[in-house]
Design a protein around this motif. Structure first.
Motif, PDB file in Angstrom:
ATOM      1  N   PRO A  17      10.687  12.484   3.749  1.00 33.18           N
ATOM      2  CA  PRO A  17       9.771  11.851   2.801  1.00 33.18           C
ATOM      3  C   PRO A  17      10.146  10.399   2.530  1.00 33.18           C
ATOM      4  O   PRO A  17      11.318  10.031   2.576  1.00 33.18           O
ATOM      5  CB  PRO A  17       9.902  12.698   1.543  1.00 33.18           C
ATOM      6  CG  PRO A  17      11.138  13.501   1.698  1.00 33.18           C
ATOM      7  CD  PRO A  17      11.445  13.571   3.155  1.00 33.18           C
ATOM      8  N   LEU A  18       9.121   9.603   2.291  1.00 36.61           N
ATOM      9  CA  LEU A  18       9.349   8.202   1.933  1.00 36.61           C
ATOM     10  C   LEU A  18       9.953   8.137   0.541  1.00 36.61           C
ATOM     11  O   LEU A  18       9.498   8.819  -0.370  1.00 36.61           O
ATOM     12  CB  LEU A  18       8.018   7.444   1.929  1.00 36.61           C
ATOM     13  CG  LEU A  18       7.529   6.932   3.265  1.00 36.61           C
ATOM     14  CD1 LEU A  18       6.058   6.540   3.166  1.00 36.61           C
ATOM     15  CD2 LEU A  18       8.350   5.766   3.731  1.00 36.61           C
ATOM     16  N   ASN A  19      10.936   7.301   0.383  1.00 37.78           N
ATOM     17  CA  ASN A  19      11.541   7.056  -0.929  1.00 37.78           C
ATOM     18  C   ASN A  19      10.931   5.769  -1.467  1.00 37.78           C
ATOM     19  O   ASN A  19      11.545   4.710  -1.430  1.00 37.78           O
ATOM     20  CB  ASN A  19      13.055   6.964  -0.815  1.00 37.78           C
ATOM     21  CG  ASN A  19      13.720   6.838  -2.169  1.00 37.78           C
ATOM     22  OD1 ASN A  19      13.076   6.846  -3.204  1.00 37.78           O
ATOM     23  ND2 ASN A  19      15.032   6.719  -2.143  1.00 37.78           N
ATOM     24  N   VAL A  20       9.702   5.874  -1.935  1.00 36.49           N
ATOM     25  CA  VAL A  20       8.935   4.697  -2.340  1.00 36.49           C
ATOM     26  C   VAL A  20       9.639   3.862  -3.407  1.00 36.49           C
ATOM     27  O   VAL A  20       9.704   2.641  -3.280  1.00 36.49           O
ATOM     28  CB  VAL A  20       7.506   5.093  -2.782  1.00 36.49           C
ATOM     29  CG1 VAL A  20       6.747   3.913  -3.339  1.00 36.49           C
ATOM     30  CG2 VAL A  20       6.757   5.699  -1.603  1.00 36.49           C
ATOM     31  N   ALA A  73       0.834  -1.206   0.000  1.00 35.44           N
ATOM     32  CA  ALA A  73       0.000   0.000   0.000  1.00 35.44           C
ATOM     33  C   ALA A  73       0.871   1.260   0.000  1.00 35.44           C
ATOM     34  O   ALA A  73       0.546   2.243  -0.672  1.00 35.44           O
ATOM     35  CB  ALA A  73      -0.949  -0.004   1.199  1.00 35.44           C
ATOM     36  N   ILE A  74       1.975   1.227   0.729  1.00 33.09           N
ATOM     37  CA  ILE A  74       2.900   2.360   0.689  1.00 33.09           C
ATOM     38  C   ILE A  74       3.428   2.528  -0.735  1.00 33.09           C
ATOM     39  O   ILE A  74       3.458   3.633  -1.270  1.00 33.09           O
ATOM     40  CB  ILE A  74       4.069   2.176   1.677  1.00 33.09           C
ATOM     41  CG1 ILE A  74       3.578   2.219   3.125  1.00 33.09           C
ATOM     42  CG2 ILE A  74       5.148   3.241   1.447  1.00 33.09           C
ATOM     43  CD1 ILE A  74       4.624   1.829   4.154  1.00 33.09           C
ATOM     44  N   LYS A  75       3.829   1.428  -1.342  1.00 30.61           N
ATOM     45  CA  LYS A  75       4.424   1.485  -2.684  1.00 30.61           C
ATOM     46  C   LYS A  75       3.449   1.994  -3.737  1.00 30.61           C
ATOM     47  O   LYS A  75       3.868   2.616  -4.710  1.00 30.61           O
ATOM     48  CB  LYS A  75       4.972   0.121  -3.085  1.00 30.61           C
ATOM     49  CG  LYS A  75       6.150  -0.269  -2.235  1.00 30.61           C
ATOM     50  CD  LYS A  75       7.200  -1.110  -2.841  1.00 30.61           C
ATOM     51  CE  LYS A  75       7.695  -0.899  -4.187  1.00 30.61           C
ATOM     52  NZ  LYS A  75       9.010  -0.288  -4.292  1.00 30.61           N
ATOM     53  N   ILE A  90       4.789   3.116  10.290  1.00 37.36           N
ATOM     54  CA  ILE A  90       3.759   4.110  10.623  1.00 37.36           C
ATOM     55  C   ILE A  90       4.422   5.472  10.822  1.00 37.36           C
ATOM     56  O   ILE A  90       3.935   6.496  10.333  1.00 37.36           O
ATOM     57  CB  ILE A  90       2.950   3.681  11.864  1.00 37.36           C
ATOM     58  CG1 ILE A  90       2.077   2.459  11.529  1.00 37.36           C
ATOM     59  CG2 ILE A  90       2.086   4.834  12.376  1.00 37.36           C
ATOM     60  CD1 ILE A  90       1.431   1.801  12.735  1.00 37.36           C
ATOM     61  N   ALA A  91       5.554   5.485  11.522  1.00 40.00           N
ATOM     62  CA  ALA A  91       6.296   6.732  11.724  1.00 40.00           C
ATOM     63  C   ALA A  91       6.749   7.318  10.390  1.00 40.00           C
ATOM     64  O   ALA A  91       6.677   8.534  10.181  1.00 40.00           O
ATOM     65  CB  ALA A  91       7.501   6.500  12.641  1.00 40.00           C
ATOM     66  N   ARG A  92       7.197   6.461   9.483  1.00 37.09           N
ATOM     67  CA  ARG A  92       7.622   6.936   8.161  1.00 37.09           C
ATOM     68  C   ARG A  92       6.469   7.577   7.409  1.00 37.09           C
ATOM     69  O   ARG A  92       6.620   8.619   6.778  1.00 37.09           O
ATOM     70  CB  ARG A  92       8.202   5.788   7.331  1.00 37.09           C
ATOM     71  CG  ARG A  92       9.489   5.170   7.865  1.00 37.09           C
ATOM     72  CD  ARG A  92      10.651   6.141   7.946  1.00 37.09           C
ATOM     73  NE  ARG A  92      10.818   6.968   6.766  1.00 37.09           N
ATOM     74  CZ  ARG A  92      11.545   6.658   5.693  1.00 37.09           C
ATOM     75  NH1 ARG A  92      12.218   5.520   5.665  1.00 37.09           N
ATOM     76  NH2 ARG A  92      11.637   7.492   4.676  1.00 37.09           N
ATOM     77  N   ILE A  93       5.294   6.956   7.479  1.00 36.19           N
ATOM     78  CA  ILE A  93       4.113   7.519   6.815  1.00 36.19           C
ATOM     79  C   ILE A  93       3.745   8.846   7.463  1.00 36.19           C
ATOM     80  O   ILE A  93       3.459   9.834   6.777  1.00 36.19           O
ATOM     81  CB  ILE A  93       2.930   6.532   6.859  1.00 36.19           C
ATOM     82  CG1 ILE A  93       3.239   5.305   5.992  1.00 36.19           C
ATOM     83  CG2 ILE A  93       1.638   7.210   6.394  1.00 36.19           C
ATOM     84  CD1 ILE A  93       2.274   4.146   6.212  1.00 36.19           C
ATOM     85  N   GLN A  94       3.757   8.881   8.790  1.00 35.83           N
ATOM     86  CA  GLN A  94       3.403  10.113   9.499  1.00 35.83           C
ATOM     87  C   GLN A  94       4.393  11.229   9.164  1.00 35.83           C
ATOM     88  O   GLN A  94       3.998  12.382   8.955  1.00 35.83           O
ATOM     89  CB  GLN A  94       3.331   9.876  11.007  1.00 35.83           C
ATOM     90  CG  GLN A  94       2.231   8.937  11.424  1.00 35.83           C
ATOM     91  CD  GLN A  94       0.838   9.467  11.147  1.00 35.83           C
ATOM     92  OE1 GLN A  94       0.635  10.611  10.775  1.00 35.83           O
ATOM     93  NE2 GLN A  94      -0.156   8.619  11.332  1.00 35.83           N
ATOM     94  N   ASP A 109       6.149  11.485   6.432  1.00 33.70           N
ATOM     95  CA  ASP A 109       5.892  11.843   5.041  1.00 33.70           C
ATOM     96  C   ASP A 109       4.687  12.774   4.924  1.00 33.70           C
ATOM     97  O   ASP A 109       4.652  13.667   4.089  1.00 33.70           O
ATOM     98  CB  ASP A 109       5.660  10.572   4.218  1.00 33.70           C
ATOM     99  CG  ASP A 109       5.611  10.831   2.730  1.00 33.70           C
ATOM    100  OD1 ASP A 109       6.634  11.298   2.182  1.00 33.70           O
ATOM    101  OD2 ASP A 109       4.560  10.576   2.110  1.00 33.70           O
ATOM    102  N   ARG A 110       3.715  12.579   5.797  1.00 31.28           N
ATOM    103  CA  ARG A 110       2.507  13.412   5.807  1.00 31.28           C
ATOM    104  C   ARG A 110       2.703  14.738   6.544  1.00 31.28           C
ATOM    105  O   ARG A 110       1.819  15.568   6.573  1.00 31.28           O
ATOM    106  CB  ARG A 110       1.359  12.654   6.473  1.00 31.28           C
ATOM    107  CG  ARG A 110       0.793  11.538   5.638  1.00 31.28           C
ATOM    108  CD  ARG A 110      -0.347  10.874   6.360  1.00 31.28           C
ATOM    109  NE  ARG A 110      -1.144  10.088   5.434  1.00 31.28           N
ATOM    110  CZ  ARG A 110      -2.218   9.401   5.785  1.00 31.28           C
ATOM    111  NH1 ARG A 110      -2.625   9.408   7.051  1.00 31.28           N
ATOM    112  NH2 ARG A 110      -2.893   8.715   4.887  1.00 31.28           N
TER     113      ARG A 110
END
Length: 128
Positions: A109-112, A28-30, A61-65, A67-68
């Motif tokens: 930011p996430l490096n998807v 889902a992240i990707k 979860i921390a990475r998503i947060q 990134d947001r």
């Protein structure tokens, strides 16, 4: 996106293990479905049978947060991982790296495109 939908169908049939939700969370992240990723990772935490599973889910979860732009939430989750001396050194270093970026730049930011499913899945099974 099609593989993500199929994976969701499989998990819906027998979602009794933290492992079953981890892969859909990473996928889902990707595919840029952050809300679905958070839901899957929360299921990992709810079904976790080992502390490393909770730490790994909280890391993402921390990475998503982060990134947001939810820096405080991200930092709190990362602090829990860093403070736990039983957490793997590898994960603690990763959490420290993201914490550093958040303190220095105010974002991480996430490096998807750079994310690899195989590494995360192996980590979910045994993070040592």
């Amino acid at each position: 996106a099609a593989s993500y939908r199929l994976l969701q169908e499989v998990v819906a049939k027998n979602g009794t293990s933290a492992h079953y939700y981890f892969t859909p969370g990473i996928i889902a992240i990707k595919v840029e479905k952050r809300t679905q990723a958070l839901e899957a990772l929360q299921k990992v935490i709810a079904l976790a049978t080992a502390k490393h599973q909770v730490h790994l889910a909280n890391y993402y979860i921390a990475r998503i947060q982060a990134d947001r732009g939810n820096v405080r939430t991200a930092l709190a989750l990362l602090a829990e991982i860093i403070a736990d001396k039983e957490a793997s050194a590898k994960l603690r270093r990763a959490a420290q790296d993201i914490r550093y970026k958040l303190h220095k730049k105010g974002r991480a930011p996430l490096n998807v495109p750079a994310m690899s499913l195989m590494f995360q899945q192996a980590d979910m099974l045994s993070y040592r």
